[in-house]
Design a protein around this motif. Structure first.
Motif, mmCIF file in Angstrom:
data_model
loop_
_atom_site.group_PDB
_atom_site.id
_atom_site.type_symbol
_atom_site.label_atom_id
_atom_site.label_comp_id
_atom_site.label_asym_id
_atom_site.label_seq_id
_atom_site.Cartn_x
_atom_site.Cartn_y
_atom_site.Cartn_z
ATOM 1 N N HIS A 207 68.785 -12.230 4.142
ATOM 2 C CA HIS A 207 70.150 -11.749 3.755
ATOM 3 C C HIS A 207 70.497 -13.137 3.004
ATOM 4 O O HIS A 207 70.741 -14.212 3.697
ATOM 5 C CB HIS A 207 71.288 -11.429 4.708
ATOM 6 N N THR A 208 71.043 -13.095 1.724
ATOM 7 C CA THR A 208 71.621 -14.201 1.101
ATOM 8 C C THR A 208 73.187 -14.263 1.420
ATOM 9 O O THR A 208 73.769 -13.336 2.060
ATOM 10 C CB THR A 208 71.412 -14.049 -0.595
ATOM 11 N N TRP A 209 73.634 -15.325 0.834
ATOM 12 C CA TRP A 209 75.044 -15.571 1.161
ATOM 13 C C TRP A 209 75.896 -14.338 0.428
ATOM 14 O O TRP A 209 76.858 -14.052 1.150
ATOM 15 C CB TRP A 209 75.511 -16.965 0.197
ATOM 16 N N ILE A 210 75.494 -14.064 -0.755
ATOM 17 C CA ILE A 210 76.398 -12.882 -1.345
ATOM 18 C C ILE A 210 75.858 -11.478 -0.738
ATOM 19 O O ILE A 210 76.906 -10.727 -0.452
ATOM 20 C CB ILE A 210 76.003 -12.686 -2.753
ATOM 21 N N GLN A 211 74.801 -11.465 -0.045
ATOM 22 C CA GLN A 211 74.404 -10.236 0.791
ATOM 23 C C GLN A 211 75.368 -9.983 1.846
ATOM 24 O O GLN A 211 75.657 -8.965 2.344
ATOM 25 C CB GLN A 211 73.019 -10.001 0.999
ATOM 26 N N ARG A 212 75.611 -11.174 2.480
ATOM 27 C CA ARG A 212 76.376 -11.124 3.914
ATOM 28 C C ARG A 212 77.884 -10.988 3.379
ATOM 29 O O ARG A 212 78.562 -10.181 4.266
ATOM 30 C CB ARG A 212 76.186 -12.685 4.450
ATOM 31 N N GLY A 215 77.751 -7.274 3.270
ATOM 32 C CA GLY A 215 77.391 -6.762 4.568
ATOM 33 C C GLY A 215 75.945 -5.825 4.527
ATOM 34 O O GLY A 215 75.992 -4.696 5.350
ATOM 35 N N VAL A 216 75.216 -6.285 3.651
ATOM 36 C CA VAL A 216 73.756 -5.745 3.693
ATOM 37 C C VAL A 216 72.683 -6.760 3.761
ATOM 38 O O VAL A 216 72.977 -7.988 3.802
ATOM 39 C CB VAL A 216 73.527 -5.051 2.292
ATOM 40 N N ALA A 217 71.492 -6.461 3.792
ATOM 41 C CA ALA A 217 70.429 -7.218 3.958
ATOM 42 C C ALA A 217 69.330 -6.582 3.127
ATOM 43 O O ALA A 217 69.291 -5.508 2.776
ATOM 44 C CB ALA A 217 70.182 -7.454 5.375
ATOM 45 N N ILE A 233 62.694 -3.248 0.615
ATOM 46 C CA ILE A 233 63.745 -2.317 0.674
ATOM 47 C C ILE A 233 65.020 -3.233 0.703
ATOM 48 O O ILE A 233 65.313 -3.730 1.523
ATOM 49 C CB ILE A 233 64.063 -1.355 1.814
ATOM 50 N N TYR A 234 65.967 -3.202 -0.529
ATOM 51 C CA TYR A 234 66.950 -3.941 -0.710
ATOM 52 C C TYR A 234 68.256 -3.247 -0.712
ATOM 53 O O TYR A 234 68.355 -2.066 -1.238
ATOM 54 C CB TYR A 234 66.865 -4.477 -2.245
ATOM 55 N N GLY A 235 69.145 -3.708 0.095
ATOM 56 C CA GLY A 235 70.555 -3.070 0.317
ATOM 57 C C GLY A 235 70.729 -2.298 1.488
ATOM 58 O O GLY A 235 71.887 -1.710 1.540
ATOM 59 N N VAL A 236 69.896 -2.244 2.644
ATOM 60 C CA VAL A 236 70.307 -1.640 3.719
ATOM 61 C C VAL A 236 71.410 -2.317 4.690
ATOM 62 O O VAL A 236 71.672 -3.646 4.337
ATOM 63 C CB VAL A 236 69.175 -1.709 4.718
ATOM 64 N N SER A 237 72.349 -1.530 5.253
ATOM 65 C CA SER A 237 73.349 -2.038 6.060
ATOM 66 C C SER A 237 72.976 -3.227 6.849
ATOM 67 O O SER A 237 71.958 -3.001 7.642
ATOM 68 C CB SER A 237 74.395 -1.090 6.401
ATOM 69 N N LYS A 238 73.953 -4.136 7.400
ATOM 70 C CA LYS A 238 73.658 -5.108 8.091
ATOM 71 C C LYS A 238 73.442 -4.223 9.651
ATOM 72 O O LYS A 238 72.586 -4.745 10.598
ATOM 73 C CB LYS A 238 74.663 -6.103 8.401
ATOM 74 N N GLU A 239 74.089 -3.163 9.878
ATOM 75 C CA GLU A 239 74.038 -2.307 11.037
ATOM 76 C C GLU A 239 72.528 -1.524 11.095
ATOM 77 O O GLU A 239 72.107 -1.614 12.363
ATOM 78 C CB GLU A 239 75.287 -1.171 11.004
#
Length: 262
Positions: A207-212, A215-217, A233-239
Motif C-alpha cells: 500500500h502506497t501513501w495515497i492508497q492508505r 483505504g485500499v491496498a 489485484i489493485y484496489g482491495v479494501s484494507k479490511e
C-alpha cells in the motif's frame, strides 16, 4: 483504400493459416490422473499434463473473442509438461465460452468459473485516474523536441490512457469464496484468474501513501510455475486485505510479505 483492404484481407488469411497449422485437429481427453492434448496439422504435437500439478487456470478474452462469445483457457502448472514450451499451457485456444466452462468443469471439477463477482467502489477508479501519465509526458517531451507541430497527438495519447484506465476499472472484479480466489481484470484483453489457497506460495500486501489515504491496498499472489506466476489485484479494501491475511494463514505452508511504500 484498395491497398488497405488487400493488406487486411492478406493478414486475415495468414492468421487463419497459422491458426490452422498450430491448432488444427485439436483433441483433448483425460483420465483420472492426466489431461491429454493433441494439436497441429503440419507440426503435430501431443503432450499431457498431470492434474495434480495444475496450480491455477486463466480464462482470456480479447475484444474480438468477447464479441464472438469465445474464450481461451490456459493452465498454470508446476512443471510436468511433457513438452517444455510455454504454449503447452493452453487448454482450449478458442471455443464458445460456456462450452469451455462446461468441459473445464468436467476435466477439473475443482475449478469452477463464477460470472458474478464483486466490483470495486468508485474511489478505486479515481485512484487509478490520479496515477501519473508517463506515456503522455514522454509523448509531450518527444513531440516538443522533434515535431512541435504534432503536439496534438499527446492529447490523443492522454485520452486513450484515460479510457484504458476506465476500462480496466470497469472489468476488474474479485471473489474469495471457500478456499478459492477468482480475479478478473483487463480492458482490451479480459483475463480471469482462478486458484486455490493451498496452491498459493506467497502473498504480498502493498500500500502506497495515497492508497492508505483511500483505504485500499494491492494484493500480489505467487503461484508455483516455471517461472513463478504472479497475479496482482489493485484496489482491495484494507479490511479485505486484513481478512485475506487471516484466511491465507490457514494454509500450513503460507508465506506473507507486507510492504509499505512511500
Amino acid at each position: 483504400m484498395v491497398l488497405f483492404i488487400a493488406a487486411l484481407g492478406l493478414s486475415v488469411v495468414i492468421g487463419f493459416i497459422k491458426t490452422t497449422w498450430r491448432y488444427g485437429n485439436y483433441v483433448i481427453s483425460d483420465d483420472h490422473e492426466r489431461i491429454y492434448i493433441e494439436k497441429g496439422v503440419g507440426n503435430f504435437i501431443s503432450f499431457s499434463i498431470p492434474k495434480h500439478r495444475v496450480q491455477a487456470i486463466i480464462v482470456e478474452q480479447t475484444i474480438l473473442k468477447r464479441m464472438l462469445g469465445l474464450a481461451s483457457i490456459k493452465l498454470i502448472s508446476a512443471g510436468g509438461f511433457e513438452e517444455e514450451n510455454q504454449e503447452t499451457s493452453s487448454l482450449y485456444p478458442f471455443m464458445p465460452k460456456q462450452e469451455a466452462y462446461r468441459v473445464l468443469h468436467l476435466i477439473l471439477p475443482d475449478y469452477r468459473i463464477e460470472e458474478h463477482m464483486k466490483r470495486f467502489p468508485l474511489k478505486v477508479l479515481w485512484l487509478k485516474l490520479l496515477h501519473p501519465y508517463y506515456l503522455t509526458i514522454l509523448s509531450v517531451i518527444g513531440l516538443w523536441i522533434f515535431q512541435p507541430g504534432w503536439l496534438w497527438i499527446a492529447a490523443i495519447v492522454f485520452v486513450v490512457s484515460v479510457l484504458l484506465r476506465i476500462l480496466d476499472y470497469w472489468f476488474t472484479s474479485y471473489l474469495r469464496e471457500g478456499n478459492t480466489v477468482q480475479i478478473r481484470k483487463g480492458g482490451l484483453t479480459n483475463e480471469t484468474f482462478v486458484t486455490h489457497r493451498e496452491r498459493i506460495q506467497q502473498i504480498t500486501v502493498k500500500h502506497t501513501w495515497i492508497q492508505r489515504r483511500f483505504g485500499v491496498a494491492t494484493l500480489l499472489f505467487t503461484n508455483k510455475a516455471k517461472p513463478t506466476h504472479d497475479t496482482k489485484i489493485y484496489g482491495v479494501s484494507k479490511e479485505e486485505a486484513g481478512t485475506f491475511f487471516t484466511w491465507y494463514q490457514k494454509n500450513p505452508t503460507y508465506r506473507v510479505r507486507l510492504e509499505k511504500m512511500r
